[in-house]
Design a protein around this motif. Structure first.
Motif, mmCIF file in Angstrom:
data_model
loop_
_atom_site.group_PDB
_atom_site.id
_atom_site.type_symbol
_atom_site.label_atom_id
_atom_site.label_comp_id
_atom_site.label_asym_id
_atom_site.label_seq_id
_atom_site.Cartn_x
_atom_site.Cartn_y
_atom_site.Cartn_z
ATOM 1 N N TRP A 58 0.842 -1.201 0.000
ATOM 2 C CA TRP A 58 0.000 0.000 0.000
ATOM 3 C C TRP A 58 0.877 1.251 0.000
ATOM 4 O O TRP A 58 1.844 1.351 0.760
ATOM 5 N N ASP A 62 -2.318 5.569 -2.380
ATOM 6 C CA ASP A 62 -3.496 4.745 -2.107
ATOM 7 C C ASP A 62 -4.244 5.217 -0.862
ATOM 8 O O ASP A 62 -5.480 5.288 -0.848
ATOM 9 N N LEU A 63 -3.506 5.503 0.209
ATOM 10 C CA LEU A 63 -4.113 5.673 1.526
ATOM 11 C C LEU A 63 -4.317 7.127 1.932
ATOM 12 O O LEU A 63 -5.209 7.426 2.735
ATOM 13 N N VAL A 249 -4.168 2.278 11.450
ATOM 14 C CA VAL A 249 -4.538 1.602 10.215
ATOM 15 C C VAL A 249 -3.873 0.232 10.176
ATOM 16 O O VAL A 249 -2.661 0.114 10.389
ATOM 17 N N PRO A 251 -3.637 -2.282 7.390
ATOM 18 C CA PRO A 251 -3.997 -2.520 5.988
ATOM 19 C C PRO A 251 -4.091 -4.005 5.663
ATOM 20 O O PRO A 251 -3.205 -4.782 6.014
#
Length: 283
Positions: A58, A62-63, A249, A251
């Protein structure tokens, strides 16, 4: 016998307390020796100008954890070859990239030089970190309230015995309202063997064993050290540092990805978390 550019093969592996000074000596030498091989092995996956938050793959694109970057002063601690800092610079940030290892920073500067040469030939000059600094990421020789963002992808925090001390330093150099975002191996992974196959899904170690993982010589000299803390330990360190936790987070494994990086793999990543990303701010 290991060459000067190859990390030493440990005489034994143990779990024991290690102080900060012993850790710095061991890990600086290890990463200096590992720098070229690490870049050769993982550089293609990481990219030279991409902020990849963990071995799952990731990215910050993306985040979107850092927030706006244009015009921001960004400190990358544990920068390695400064891939993340380079990505931030290309979004318009002014970046200081730091690392404990001179070997890793040499790789970073070489990537910059190669990019500049390619840019000169094509008529475009890609942005990179404004400056580099070799220093201990838990004891920063930097002024208070100097940065809008402090960030690191799998750098520093897993390699220091006192997470709160490191986080206090990161909070100190942030401006009020500044953002601190960092990733590290998910604490749950410490209970599992570091292998990518099904055998890596059987609990072998106590999640509550906080002793450092240490590679050492027969004389007891540490050549590598890495640290485990539980999720609770991590959150308490964030709070005690004066930072305000905004998000944690975890992921998942990305759909369609089937790569292997050490103990990370699709086999394990679809069942258990491999990376934790903390998003915090200085109030």
């Amino acid at each position: 016998m290991s060459s000067p550019t190859t990390p030493p093969t440990p005489d034994r592996v143990t779990r024991r307390p290690v102080d900060h000074e012993e850790t710095v000596r061991a890990d600086r030498a290890w990463w200096d020796a590992e720098a070229e091989d690490y870049y050769a092995q993982h550089g293609g996956f990481l990219g030279d100008a991409e902020l990849v938050w963990g071995p799952e793959g990731w990215t910050e694109a993306d985040l979107g954890l850092l927030g706006p970057l244009a015009g921001a002063d960004v400190l990358e601690v544990g920068a390695g070859a400064a891939q993340g800092g380079r990505w931030c610079a290309r979004q318009g940030a002014r970046v200081l990239a730091t690392d404990l290892s001179a070997g890793m920073l040499r790789v970073a500067r070489r990537v910059d030089a190669r990019d500049q040469a390619a840019g000169t030939a094509s008529g475009t000059a890609p942005a990179g970190p404004t400056a580099y600094l070799q220093c201990d990421g838990a004891r920063l020789p930097l002024a208070d309230s100097s940065f809008d963002i402090v960030m690191t992808a799998h750098g520093v925090l897993a390699f220091v015995p006192d997470a709160e001390q490191a986080l206090r330093e990161w909070a100190r150099v942030l401006r009020p309202g500044g953002r601190c975002v960092f990733s590290l191996p998910h604490p749950f992974r410490w209970a599992l063997p570091d292998v990518p196959g099904p055998e890596g899904l059987v609990v072998r170690h106590s999640y509550f064993d906080r002793r450092a993982y240490v590679e050492e010589t027969d004389e007891g000299r540490a050549t590598y050290a890495e640290y485990h803390r539980t999720i609770g330990d991590l959150i308490r360190a964030v709070v005690a540092s004066g930072l305000v936790l905004e998000d944690l987070v975890e992921p998942p494994w990305p759909a369609g990805r089937d790569h292997v990086w050490g103990g990370w793999s699709r086999t394990r990543g679809e069942l258990v978390p491999g990376t934790a990303i903390v998003v915090a701010r200085r109030p």
